[in-house]
Design an enzyme around this catalytic site. Sequence first.
Site, mmCIF file in Angstrom:
data_model
loop_
_atom_site.group_PDB
_atom_site.id
_atom_site.type_symbol
_atom_site.label_atom_id
_atom_site.label_comp_id
_atom_site.label_asym_id
_atom_site.label_seq_id
_atom_site.Cartn_x
_atom_site.Cartn_y
_atom_site.Cartn_z
ATOM 1 N N SER A 176 -5.803 -1.751 8.515
ATOM 2 C CA SER A 176 -5.089 -2.774 7.215
ATOM 3 C C SER A 176 -4.563 -4.051 8.614
ATOM 4 O O SER A 176 -4.931 -3.832 9.468
ATOM 5 C CB SER A 176 -4.303 -2.406 7.539
ATOM 6 N N TYR A 190 3.209 3.712 10.209
ATOM 7 C CA TYR A 190 1.685 3.177 8.888
ATOM 8 C C TYR A 190 0.785 2.528 10.602
ATOM 9 O O TYR A 190 -0.507 2.065 10.940
ATOM 10 C CB TYR A 190 1.764 2.957 8.007
#
Length: 284
Positions: A176, A190
């Site tokens: 990501s 995250y």
Amino acid sequence: MSFEASKLFDLTGRIALVTGGGTGLGAIITQAYIQNGASKVFISGRRQEKLEETAGKINQLGYTGKVIPIVGDVSTKEGAQDLVKKLTAATDSLDILVNNAGIMLPVDPARTDSSKEIESPEDYAARVAGGDFDGWVDQFKINAIGPYFVTFGLLPLLAKAAKKGDGRGSVIVITSIAGLSYPPAMSAAYQSSKAAAISVTKGLATRLSPYQIRVNSIAPGVFPSDMSVNLLVDNVKNSIPVRKFGDPEEIAGLALFLSSKTGGYTHGTNYVIDGGRLLNVPAS
């Protein structure tokens, strides 16, 4: 020099595993593989009903290849080993592995709105201390550690495929852009787990090079999915230079490139596909 353009992304006869293939980007990549000739695409996840639903929808499209659901949990070592055992019993070779399974949990409190007066160090420290420590661990297990153990577990199948050439033996880790940028309003847990996934990709690439297995990662920006639902708002879209969210075809095209003969010279790279969002995200 000549080549057949229609065969650039051809996956005829190839076998793939897409973890987290029942939803989101995993389902998109699965359908792209089937539409481009893959003979079998195994999809794994923890929810059997969702896996069967996705497999049924894609199989009904009428392509030659088939999607095969396998229940599997990559959040534990035992779960990863069980998935490897099931796949090894189902096939003796694996051309493509997509480590797509991932989670994003709101386990750590974000910094307060920067437009407001900054909170005291004591208040900020107290809020972070109230965060979910185990949630940090869970995200690292699935987003970074799981891909490592699943890939090594399937090493014999990937190595066998790689010997055939033409780009076979391809491993993709879905990371990501969160692992490359650190805006304080985003979950630090995250961000850190996805940064670790990028590092895991590099580590796998160096360790598996002797077997001619290629390892790359894809770092998506904002694509519509269950995980990104809270980001699908105008202020986020307007912060993306191309002024739109990602389309399914765009992530599918990159996955096809990395999985086919066309991408046979790509190895050890993290491919960002974000519409230029990293140009505008703080600390990118």
